[in-house]
Design a protein around this motif. Structure first.
Motif, PDB file in Angstrom:
ATOM      1  N   ALA A 124       0.815  -1.221   0.000  1.00  0.00           N
ATOM      2  CA  ALA A 124       0.000   0.000   0.000  1.00  0.00           C
ATOM      3  C   ALA A 124       0.846   1.268   0.000  1.00  0.00           C
ATOM      4  N   ASP A 125       2.116   1.153   0.285  1.00  0.00           N
ATOM      5  CA  ASP A 125       3.017   2.304   0.269  1.00  0.00           C
ATOM      6  C   ASP A 125       2.976   2.934  -1.126  1.00  0.00           C
ATOM      7  N   PRO A 126       2.868   4.262  -1.226  1.00  0.00           N
ATOM      8  CA  PRO A 126       2.753   4.912  -2.535  1.00  0.00           C
ATOM      9  C   PRO A 126       3.912   4.603  -3.499  1.00  0.00           C
ATOM     10  N   ASP A 127       5.106   4.359  -2.977  1.00  0.00           N
ATOM     11  CA  ASP A 127       6.258   4.080  -3.844  1.00  0.00           C
ATOM     12  C   ASP A 127       6.538   2.593  -4.021  1.00  0.00           C
ATOM     13  N   ALA A 128       5.715   1.732  -3.432  1.00  0.00           N
ATOM     14  CA  ALA A 128       5.994   0.297  -3.430  1.00  0.00           C
ATOM     15  C   ALA A 128       6.060  -0.290  -4.839  1.00  0.00           C
ATOM     16  N   ILE A 129       5.127   0.046  -5.680  1.00  0.00           N
ATOM     17  CA  ILE A 129       5.091  -0.525  -7.033  1.00  0.00           C
ATOM     18  C   ILE A 129       6.283  -0.042  -7.846  1.00  0.00           C
ATOM     19  N   ASP A 130       6.674   1.221  -7.672  1.00  0.00           N
ATOM     20  CA  ASP A 130       7.856   1.730  -8.378  1.00  0.00           C
ATOM     21  C   ASP A 130       9.119   0.985  -7.940  1.00  0.00           C
ATOM     22  N   ARG A 131       9.260   0.757  -6.624  1.00  0.00           N
ATOM     23  CA  ARG A 131      10.436   0.015  -6.132  1.00  0.00           C
ATOM     24  C   ARG A 131      10.435  -1.419  -6.667  1.00  0.00           C
ATOM     25  N   LEU A 132       9.261  -2.047  -6.672  1.00  0.00           N
ATOM     26  CA  LEU A 132       9.144  -3.406  -7.196  1.00  0.00           C
ATOM     27  C   LEU A 132       9.503  -3.438  -8.676  1.00  0.00           C
ATOM     28  N   ALA A 133       9.028  -2.466  -9.433  1.00  0.00           N
ATOM     29  CA  ALA A 133       9.334  -2.399 -10.871  1.00  0.00           C
ATOM     30  C   ALA A 133      10.829  -2.193 -11.104  1.00  0.00           C
TER      31      ALA A 133
END
Length: 176
Positions: free
Chosen positions: A16-25
């Motif tokens: 749910a962290d706003p930057d989580a998907i960017d870090r995962l990508a």
């Protein structure tokens, strides 16, 4: 000599962290070069809770998604992995140049008693640095981000049956 491949297990604690998907990508995009180099055979994403965005990323990349709520996340990822060696990462980890060659050499030449290699991570909090240094001397009890571990060593809920000798590797991990 047959080339060995490994499974990359990436842990995302808070989807749910706003930057989580960017870090995962960021992490998954670097793994593509490992796939092209014949080192990474499959990817597993371990998430701390359900997330439609993480499920969409897993589907788009062909990664297996595992939900995990306690214990060592790398043990949960190892259960879904298809290879004998596991590269443990956190979302946002970006292996630096030369990682493919270093890990390929490590998994290809590791003796049967060698079960754990550790990539160099940026210095963090003083206690973490102290623990990593102590584990190099006395051995590690569990897998951490930056470790390359034999899958069978991770099967006991992430706690090794004994302390595993840590073999430091020259490749590094940067943070995105």
């Amino acid at each position: 000599m047959r080339a060995l491949m490994l499974s990359a297990v990436t842990y995302l604690a808070e989807p749910a962290d706003p930057d989580a998907i960017d870090r995962l990508a960021d992490t998954l995009s670097v793994l593509v070069s490992g796939v092209a180099g014949g080192l990474v055979g499959d990817a597993v994403i371990v998430a701390g809770r359900e997330s439609e965005a993480v499920a969409a990323v897993a589907e788009a990349t062909g990664a297996t998604l595992v939900l995990h709520r306690g214990g060592n996340p790398y043990a949960a990822g190892a259960a879904a992995a298809r290879r004998d060696w596991i590269l443990c990462l956190e979302a946002g980890d970006v292996p630096a140049e030369g990682w493919i060659r270093t890990l390929d050499r490590f998994v290809g030449t590791a003796r049967p008693e060698t079960a754990l290699g550790r990539l160099h991570r940026p210095a963090g909090h003083w206690l973490g640095r102290l623990v990593r240094r102590a584990e190099t001397v006395v051995g590690a009890r569990q897998a951490r981000a930056g470790d390359v571990v034999r899958r069978e060593a991770l099967r006991a809920e992430g706690a090794f049956t004994g302390r595993l000798k840590v073999r430091p590797l020259i490749a590094r991990i940067e943070r995105a």
